[in-house]
Design an enzyme around this catalytic site. Structure first.
Site, PDB file in Angstrom:
ATOM      1  N   TYR A   1     -10.916  -2.738   7.956  1.00 29.66           N
ATOM      2  CA  TYR A   1     -11.552  -3.712   7.063  1.00 29.66           C
ATOM      3  C   TYR A   1     -12.018  -4.959   7.818  1.00 29.66           C
ATOM      4  CZ  TYR A   1      -9.694  -1.066   3.054  1.00 29.66           C
ATOM      5  OH  TYR A   1      -9.397  -0.091   2.133  1.00 29.66           O
TER       6      TYR A   1
ATOM      7  N   LYS B   1      -3.130   9.023  10.505  1.00 34.49           N
ATOM      8  CA  LYS B   1      -3.867  10.270  10.711  1.00 34.49           C
ATOM      9  C   LYS B   1      -3.864  10.555  12.216  1.00 34.49           C
ATOM     10  CE  LYS B   1      -6.442  12.440   8.353  1.00 34.49           C
ATOM     11  NZ  LYS B   1      -6.216  13.823   7.824  1.00 34.49           N
TER      12      LYS B   1
ATOM     13  N   ASP C   1      -3.369  12.106   4.184  1.00 35.92           N
ATOM     14  CA  ASP C   1      -3.837  12.995   3.114  1.00 35.92           C
ATOM     15  C   ASP C   1      -2.654  13.727   2.485  1.00 35.92           C
ATOM     16  OD1 ASP C   1      -3.637  14.138   5.639  1.00 35.92           O
ATOM     17  OD2 ASP C   1      -5.196  15.631   5.295  1.00 35.92           O
TER      18      ASP C   1
ATOM     19  N   ASP D   1      -3.966   0.759   1.265  1.00 38.52           N
ATOM     20  CA  ASP D   1      -4.749   0.369   0.091  1.00 38.52           C
ATOM     21  C   ASP D   1      -4.795   1.534  -0.900  1.00 38.52           C
ATOM     22  OD1 ASP D   1      -6.522  -0.824  -1.605  1.00 38.52           O
ATOM     23  OD2 ASP D   1      -8.216  -0.885  -0.214  1.00 38.52           O
TER      24      ASP D   1
ATOM     25  N   ASP E   1      -2.322   2.185  -4.583  1.00 40.80           N
ATOM     26  CA  ASP E   1      -2.898   2.367  -5.914  1.00 40.80           C
ATOM     27  C   ASP E   1      -2.420   3.663  -6.555  1.00 40.80           C
ATOM     28  OD1 ASP E   1      -4.157  -0.023  -5.832  1.00 40.80           O
ATOM     29  OD2 ASP E   1      -6.132   0.751  -6.402  1.00 40.80           O
TER      30      ASP E   1
END
Ligand code: NAD
Length: 358
Positions: free
Chosen positions: A141, A191, A223, A247, A251
């Site tokens: 980000y 990952k 994942d 992030d 959620d």
């Protein structure tokens, strides 16, 4: 020494839910003679309307000078067409950046009495109690270089996912130490099968685990974690992850617990200064109706007492009172199944009554 608390109600239901947390804070200050200095200031759209900026400079300097900031929520359709620098969200982004709030802690838990409000089957979700530790000021980000390039054929865009060793160590430390205070399990998520930055992340976290022999460390690919959070969330205690993966995962975890109105969060810097806020936004659809659930904000106050104000016992008192409140059948509109509900403005007094009797 006097502890400084800054309240930033913001917009929409931010105004309503911080009234509830203030009631509890004022009760605790007088009941326990706490040496706290509490100030309230405008941020977000409200500050833009009144002072011409979503985060006026005196608010930023007061925030820098505070031990804990209790932030309601910002935003709403009234300010959607403003330019980027004037938008209410700038208040949040500026505070995170200027205070160096690199560690975002988001607990996701379920009161078993509310299991029917979760989209997941009861037998999978009962007992849910996870803490997600997300890196908040680095990674893709913020990584440079970044650009959208439109003068080449074909046009293209790119971002940079980058972490240095210090950034990984300081967030992993929060993960290990949080696990140590909870159930002793840390899952580091990245990952590493496809990204160099993740491979490096795994190497550093593995190296740090030597200093935490009492914490059981596992590594998982992001994942897979997204899938496992839905299939078997109770396998986790603490999850630590980068800005991007954290992030997304936080959620998913928030959704498991049924109502966004129940979940608090903390964002900390290296001197334990912190900003505490509910996971939800300003909810313009219900603002001003006295039906918002203020529990997320009140639980955020509990986190502030634990992490920045050195009052972990009072944090426990609030959290226990919330538990009893729910066990006693109290429901705000978002979590009622019977149609009967308690209004926002009545929640704090019920919790105070429980604390007095507890
Ligand atoms: P939201 O979280 O405000 O609302 C989503 C849904 O959840 C709405 O139906 C709302 O009524 C409900 N809800 C949220 N909090 C609740 C509570 N405490 N009790 C009962 N119901 C609750 O998200 P949104 O609708 O996507 O965004 C609304 C505004 O909030 C936007 O301007 C957005 O930019 C802003 N926002 C701010 C923050 C923040 O300040 N940290 C975070 C997210 C969104």
């Amino acid at each position: 020494m006097t502890k400084k608390v800054l309240i930033l109600p913001g917009d929409g239901i931010g105004q309503e839910v911080t009234k509830s947390s203030n009631e509890i804070l004022n009760y605790l200050i007088s009941e326990h003679s706490l040496d706290f200095e509490v100030n309230t200031m405008d941020v977000g759209g409200t500050a833009y309307d009144l002072h011409g900026s979503p985060i006026p400079s005196n608010v930023l300097s007061s925030a820098k000078d505070s031990d804990a900031i209790l932030f309601g929520a910002v935003g709403g359709p009234k300010w959607d067409d403003l330019g980027w620098d004037d938008r209410p969200e700038q208040a949040l982004l500026t505070l995170r950046k200027e205070l160096g709030l690199f560690a975002n802690l988001r607990p996701a838990f379920l009161f078993n009495e509310l299991a029917s409000a979760s989209p997941i089957k009861n037998n999978i979700i009962e007992g849910l109690d996870i803490l997600i530790v997300r890196e908040l000021t680095g990674g893709v980000y913020f990584g440079e270089p970044r650009a959208i390039v439109k003068d080449e054929t074909p046009n293209y865009a790119f971002n940079t996912m980058i972490y240095n060793e210090d950034e990984i160590r300081r967030i992993a430390k929060i993960g290990f130490e949080s696990a140590r205070k909870r159930n002793g399990k840390l899952c580091s998520v990245e990952k590493a099968n496809v990204l160099e930055v993740s491979k490096f992340w795994r190497e550093i976290v593995t190296d740090m685990s030597k200093d935490y022999p009492d914490v059981e460390l596992t590594h998982q690919l992001a994942d897979n974690t997204a899938m496992q959070l839905v299939l078997n969330p109770n396998q986790y205690d603490v999850i630590v992850s980068s800005n991007l993966f954290g992030d997304i995962l936080s959620d998913i975890a928030a959704t498991l617990s049924g109502s966004i109105g129940m979940l608090p969060s903390a964002s900390l810097n290296s001197s334990s200064q912190g900003m505490y806020e509910p996971c939800h936004g300003s909810a313009p659809d219900i603002a001003g109706q006295n039906i918002a659930n203020p529990i997320a904000m009140i639980a955020s106050l509990a986190m502030a007492l634990r992490y920045s104000l050195n009052e972990p016992g009072l944090a426990d008192n609030i959290e226990n009172a919330i538990k009893v409140f729910v066990e006693n059948g109290n429901r705000t509109k978002d979590i009622t199944t019977s149609g009967e509900f308690i209004h926002t403005s009545d929640v704090a007094s019920k919790l105070i009554e429980i604390m007095k009797n507890g």
